[in-house]
Design a protein around this motif. Structure first.
Motif, mmCIF file in Angstrom:
data_model
loop_
_atom_site.group_PDB
_atom_site.id
_atom_site.type_symbol
_atom_site.label_atom_id
_atom_site.label_comp_id
_atom_site.label_asym_id
_atom_site.label_seq_id
_atom_site.Cartn_x
_atom_site.Cartn_y
_atom_site.Cartn_z
ATOM 1 N N UNK A 9 0.732 -1.064 -0.020
ATOM 2 C CA UNK A 9 -0.064 -0.055 -0.008
ATOM 3 C C UNK A 9 0.773 1.321 -0.010
ATOM 4 N N UNK A 10 0.878 1.916 -1.138
ATOM 5 C CA UNK A 10 1.543 3.121 -1.196
ATOM 6 C C UNK A 10 1.006 4.549 -1.176
ATOM 7 N N UNK A 11 1.242 5.488 -0.130
ATOM 8 C CA UNK A 11 0.501 6.640 -0.049
ATOM 9 C C UNK A 11 1.487 7.666 -0.966
ATOM 10 N N UNK A 12 1.014 8.259 -1.837
ATOM 11 C CA UNK A 12 1.599 9.110 -2.895
ATOM 12 C C UNK A 12 1.345 10.832 -2.130
ATOM 13 N N UNK A 13 2.210 11.195 -1.422
ATOM 14 C CA UNK A 13 2.201 12.322 -0.571
ATOM 15 C C UNK A 13 3.063 13.392 -1.003
ATOM 16 N N UNK A 14 2.526 14.591 -1.000
ATOM 17 C CA UNK A 14 3.266 15.958 -0.900
ATOM 18 C C UNK A 14 2.158 16.841 -0.405
ATOM 19 N N UNK A 15 2.543 17.676 0.510
ATOM 20 C CA UNK A 15 1.424 18.947 0.945
ATOM 21 C C UNK A 15 1.304 19.615 -0.048
ATOM 22 N N UNK A 16 2.400 20.052 -1.035
ATOM 23 C CA UNK A 16 2.268 21.052 -2.017
ATOM 24 C C UNK A 16 1.639 20.585 -3.113
ATOM 25 N N UNK A 17 0.731 21.284 -3.814
ATOM 26 C CA UNK A 17 0.020 21.213 -4.920
ATOM 27 C C UNK A 17 0.840 21.300 -6.274
ATOM 28 N N UNK A 18 0.306 20.784 -7.427
ATOM 29 C CA UNK A 18 1.270 20.821 -8.389
ATOM 30 C C UNK A 18 2.482 20.116 -8.702
ATOM 31 N N UNK A 19 2.772 19.316 -7.948
ATOM 32 C CA UNK A 19 4.040 18.650 -7.797
ATOM 33 C C UNK A 19 4.248 17.323 -8.500
ATOM 34 N N UNK A 20 2.878 16.779 -9.230
ATOM 35 C CA UNK A 20 2.948 15.764 -9.928
ATOM 36 C C UNK A 20 2.434 14.406 -9.079
ATOM 37 N N UNK A 21 1.728 14.719 -8.076
ATOM 38 C CA UNK A 21 1.045 13.626 -7.535
ATOM 39 C C UNK A 21 0.174 12.527 -8.100
ATOM 40 N N UNK A 24 1.638 10.958 -11.041
ATOM 41 C CA UNK A 24 2.583 9.842 -10.623
ATOM 42 C C UNK A 24 1.741 8.610 -10.452
ATOM 43 N N UNK A 25 0.643 8.851 -9.594
ATOM 44 C CA UNK A 25 -0.276 7.889 -8.754
ATOM 45 C C UNK A 25 -0.972 7.094 -10.133
ATOM 46 N N UNK A 26 -1.513 7.883 -11.180
ATOM 47 C CA UNK A 26 -2.125 7.122 -12.304
ATOM 48 C C UNK A 26 -1.092 6.672 -13.313
ATOM 49 N N UNK A 27 -0.074 7.252 -13.477
ATOM 50 C CA UNK A 27 0.845 6.473 -14.542
ATOM 51 C C UNK A 27 1.650 5.481 -13.775
ATOM 52 N N UNK A 28 2.230 5.337 -12.763
ATOM 53 C CA UNK A 28 2.596 4.372 -11.992
ATOM 54 C C UNK A 28 1.845 3.151 -11.873
#
Length: 257
Positions: A9-21, A24-28
């Motif tokens: 279970x991987x949480x794709x996290x960054x509190x900043x917007x617009x960094x590619x979360x 990355x989640x969709x394409x990974x």
């Protein structure tokens, strides 16, 4: 969490917007499905961009992760198949924007997603990828409490390391108080522009500070990646040969190794 099979279970996290979360989640997720892994993408961002990027209309989101967090529905009843074989999604809805207040008084408010995953009646996914909102909210805390590890997309810009320090402190707090098994799966450098000296300097600084936890693969700025969501497709389906798609294939390969 008791799992009937080994599930990452991987949480794709960054509190900043617009960094590619979301990208990355969709394409990974797409790249992992392409090599035979069964993947569930959980969209926890009220903007629902991952859901849109996988072709789900608003009618497809009448049941969503909001219902999961509020206990209205079990996770399995919100899951949709996507156009990518092997990739399923539990979509987001706009109601998620206020869910922090709704669940704040729940006794297990940080464990709601963990509990939902634990009772999933069809736990056949090899990977669960959680697309988190651009904040360190209670929703994001739920994702990190449920996760085996955190994947951090980091934009190659001036303030990257400053934001990363705050995120690492939050991860450590979650590990101490809620999820002692939480680890950092890796940091992936996104929106890399080889023509820009700043991108190269940021990448070098991050690698010097964080070492081997930074993936060798970098995700370049790429027009085709930006265009793909408007067609309701991952970049890997929209243009398999573009530089962005090839980078996500390499990232999936690196993750699997």
């Amino acid at each position: 969490m008791t799992e009937k099979r080994r599930r990452r279970v991987l949480a794709v996290v960054n509190q900043k917007g617009g960094v590619g979360k979301t990208t990355t989640a969709v394409n990974l997720g797409t790249a992992l499905a392409a090599v035979g892994r069964k993947v569930l993408l959980i969209d926890l961002d009220a903007q629902g961009n991952a859901s849109t990027g996988l072709g789900l209309s608003s009618e497809d989101r009448r049941s969503s992760t909001y219902d999961v967090l509020t206990g209205n529905l079990p996770l399995v009843e919100t899951i949709h198949r996507t156009s990518v074989p092997g990739l399923d999604i539990s979509p987001a809805s706009a109601e998620l924007s206020g869910v922090d207040l709704e669940i704040a008084e729940e006794p297990r408010r940080a464990h709601l997603l963990l509990d939902a995953l634990a009772v999933e009646s069809d736990p056949t996914h090899d990977y669960v990828i959680i697309d988190c909102p651009p904040s360190l909210s209670l929703v994001t805390i739920n994702a990190m409490t449920a996760a085996s590890a955190v994947l951090v997309p980091l934009q190659c810009e001036f303030y990257a390391l400053e934001g990363l320090s705050q995120l690492l402190r939050t991860i450590e707090r979650v590990r101490s108080a809620l999820n002692p098994d939480l680890s950092i799966q890796g940091i992936v450098l996104t929106m890399y522009d080889a023509r820009n000296r700043l991108s190269g300097q940021v990448a070098q600084d991050v690698r010097e500070h964080m070492g081997d936890v930074v993936y060798k693969t970098v995700i370049p700025r790429n027009v085709r990646i930006s265009e793909a969501p408007s067609h309701g497709k991952p970049a890997l389906l929209y243009d398999h040969a573009c530089a962005g798609s090839q980078a996500y294939i390499q990232l999936a390969s690196e993750l699997l190794r």
